[in-house]
Enzyme design. Structure first.
Site, PDB file in Angstrom:
ATOM      1  N   ILE A  85      -0.558  -0.474   6.225  1.00 24.76           N
ATOM      2  CA  ILE A  85       0.478  -0.896   5.269  1.00 24.76           C
ATOM      3  C   ILE A  85       1.870  -0.529   5.782  1.00 24.76           C
ATOM      4  CG2 ILE A  85      -1.056  -0.684   3.270  1.00 24.76           C
ATOM      5  CD1 ILE A  85       0.663   1.843   2.507  1.00 24.76           C
ATOM      6  N   ASP A  86       1.937   0.410   6.753  1.00 24.47           N
ATOM      7  CA  ASP A  86       3.241   0.846   7.254  1.00 24.47           C
ATOM      8  C   ASP A  86       3.888  -0.182   8.174  1.00 24.47           C
ATOM      9  OD1 ASP A  86       2.853   3.154   5.892  1.00 24.47           O
ATOM     10  OD2 ASP A  86       2.377   4.386   7.645  1.00 24.47           O
ATOM     11  N   MET A 137       5.893   4.664   0.029  1.00 27.02           N
ATOM     12  CA  MET A 137       5.156   5.141   1.204  1.00 27.02           C
ATOM     13  C   MET A 137       5.764   4.632   2.523  1.00 27.02           C
ATOM     14  SD  MET A 137       1.089   4.899   0.499  1.00 27.02           S
ATOM     15  CE  MET A 137       0.193   6.211  -0.332  1.00 27.02           C
ATOM     16  N   GLN A 181      -0.192   1.946  -4.451  1.00 24.53           N
ATOM     17  CA  GLN A 181       0.571   0.954  -3.690  1.00 24.53           C
ATOM     18  C   GLN A 181      -0.170   0.462  -2.454  1.00 24.53           C
ATOM     19  OE1 GLN A 181       4.345   2.873  -2.051  1.00 24.53           O
ATOM     20  NE2 GLN A 181       3.283   4.685  -2.767  1.00 24.53           N
TER      21      GLN A 181
END
Lengths: 406, 406
Positions: A142-143, A185, A311
């Site tokens: 997700i980063d 995040m 998230q």
């Protein structure tokens, strides 16, 4: 003529933080492997390489497609995941386990640590141990911090969550005005925090909708400037919604939460504060509450929320992400089927108006252990993303719920 | 023969915490009022009664239905909301403003405080000031704490959010096991925290799916028992997901966060800790991390998330909630149209297998300022909701994303 593939079993695992579509990759790979003749058994590792070395395995060779499709639509890692970062010694045990289970192809779904595991396992097996093992990395994070990729499976769905969360929260903030800080995040890369800016929409209200300020880990954070930024927005709109990356840091690389907490006795209490997941948000809110003076001297309503784990696996994925996560895994199996001995997959984007992604084979060493950051053209000043970022990000997240004001 | 209604203007406002469907109520009322001949203008208050006394008003008499429908689908309060709790003096100013703007019917969308505002305004206008004003309360609260109602508009959508959040987070927790504590809104009533239990589904995995423990504000909280509860689940499943109401308290009614923080120097630092929105979650996580001993002495992965504001206005409402929020508002206008001089609306449920709701007119004084708590039959022991609660809650939230395990 098709290449001759090593006969034996295939193994697959999932690693790192879960995403909403990591099971699409798992299922894409398993369905593709089920069609490959030289592959005898398809073995799933429970909790990544941890399950492989601990004999926690599951046979996926004959799992029916219908059940797999239901798993594919389920968020989070169905095989279980792992935070282990294997060193060479650990990787040698992985190779040993592969030999024990007659594994000849190794597929690992994960981020840059997982691609590094693939790289080391591949090297140990084929050079030191003289054991023929073909290793493939299937991207996921997700980063969005994998090099050579336009974006990574998992990111578009998490970005969709941010856009929806900031949209709803900005309407909330307009309804009961104040300063609202949301912590997002992404410790090293600001893509996900930047995605919050999609919540502004592209209508005539985009200059009034939140988030009004965006703080990325790529830009050194100055607590004083943070106050004046918020003060300026508040003076104009009577409210301010702020997106803050959990990874914001000082120019010399210290996490902001430690500098804001300096006035506390850290020996006695630091532990409670700094280990808390809400600590950064609470510290920033407290900083604003104490130090920001607004016109009329009235007391400011300030609040921070930290979105937390939901998230990364919210059960409403981006449709593009679901498709691409599956396609990337199938592509990795195709690399194996056509004779590649190792590799990873990158998603690239064709230039042009309409969104069009392509898949590309890359070397494990090209991606292993490296971190991609927000490129300069995606960053606007010290507190926003650029229009180029918005244009890049918008097609990934799918249709957002429309909103209207009175 | 239709009653003769007072000729003049109607006014409408929104109050308290926003919900995902509070604009359905606004639009339902405005569209119904647009059809009533004796109503000349339909005035919207900006930020509730605050806007009325400060002349912050908006004319909704001719807002086109198409635009209103787009507003209805938008979460949060489109007119703006207010936290003001008017006392009699404030209510007298409200009546004065009504007279100034020739307002003869007053509609207020909100919770028990708002119904109390309606009641006081009604009394002051019609008895003390001899000003004919008809006052109606349209129910709204995610807390579901209005008496005489089966449930309140806003609750089903917030309950849907909890079910989806706990479902995704439980899969995350299964994937990377540990103890996960999630703090849910609802300071006085546990309905919303209880809704987390819908995440278990009704399949064969329901005994293994989270949340494994549910702590409600109606049940005194014991930090020691909390540890042994978690220890027992962890021993069985190797993980534990916990739903905790933000309102949990000691038997003598003190907030838990203060008792857990007793070891801190509250004079110097208490402010930072207790004002933080993440404080309760962080304190509980810290309590578990320090004090829970698990077999093998390995260190426990413990984390807490506080869902924050997004839980009340997430842009994916329950379809039933959207319909009922509108219907309740239309019902209030119908009460006015048929000659009632004041009142509120309660949603009741017909007995029977299939879900069927009905609307009922009630007195303002029946609901004003009262708080409904979880009835005993909805509570199971000290750490769960009952099957009766699940049966009650499930039809409200709509279809949840299906999940499957390997």
């Amino acid at each position: 003529m098709p290449p001759s593939l090593p006969k034996g079993n295939a193994i697959i695992g999932q690693s790192g933080g879960p995403t909403a579509v990591i099971n699409q990759s798992l299922v894409g790979a398993v369905l593709a492997l089920q069609e490959l003749k030289p592959v005898r058994k398809i073995i799933g590792m429970r909790h990544g390489v941890n399950g492989l070395v601990a004999d926690q395995l599951v046979d996926l060779s004959r799992t029916p497609a219908k059940h797999l499709e239901a798993v594919a639509r389920t968020p989070s890692a169905a095989l279980g995941s792992s935070r282990d970062k294997p060193d060479p010694e650990y990787c040698a045990r992985i190779v040993e386990a592969c030999r024990k289970y007659d594994v000849r192809s190794f597929f690992y779904i994960g981020g840059n640590d997982s691609s590094d595991t693939c790289r080391i396992v591949n090297e140990i097996a084929n050079t030191r141990e003289n054991y023929e093992l073909r290793c493939f990395h299937i991207p996921k994070t997700i980063d969005n911090d994998l090099v050579l990729s336009d974006h990574t499976p998992g990111f578009p769905s998490a970005a969709r969550f941010q856009a929806m969360a900031f949209e709803a929260d900005s309407l909330d903030n307009a309804s009961l005005p104040g300063v609202k800080i949301n912590i997002v995040m992404g410790r090293h890369a600001g893509f996900l925090t930047g995605a919050a800016a999609l919540a502004r929409g592209d209508g005539r209200d985009r200059d009034r909708n939140g988030p009004h300020l965006v703080y990325l880990p790529e830009v050194p954070f100055d607590p004083e400037r943070f106050l004046s930024d918020i003060g300026r927005i508040y003076a104009r709109l009577g409210r301010c919604q702020v997106a803050v990356s959990e990874g914001i840091q000082t120019p010399d690389g210290r996490p902001i939460v430690t500098t804001l907490m300096q006035h506390l006795d850290r020996d006695a209490h630091g532990n409670v504060q700094l280990s808390g997941v809400g600590a950064l948000g609470d510290a920033l809110a407290d900083h604003v509450r104490r130090n920001l003076k607004v016109a009329g001297g009235k007391s400011l309503r300030v609040r921070a929320d930290t979105f937390g784990y939901i998230q990364r696996a919210w059960p409403d994925p981006s449709p593009i992400d679901a498709r691409e996560a599956r396609a990337a895994a199938k592509f990795a199996v195709r690399m194996f089927a056509k004779g590649d001995t190792s590799g990873s997959v990158a998603i690239t984007r064709r230039k042009g108006r309409a969104y069009k992604a392509e898949l590309r084979a890359i070397e494990l060493s090209d991606v292993a252990g490296k971190t991609r950051h927000m490129p300069a053209e995606f960053i606007a000043g010290h507190n926003d993303v650029s229009d180029a970022f918005i244009r890049w990000c918008r097609p990934l997240v799918g249709k957002l719920p429309p909103t209207a004001r009175l």
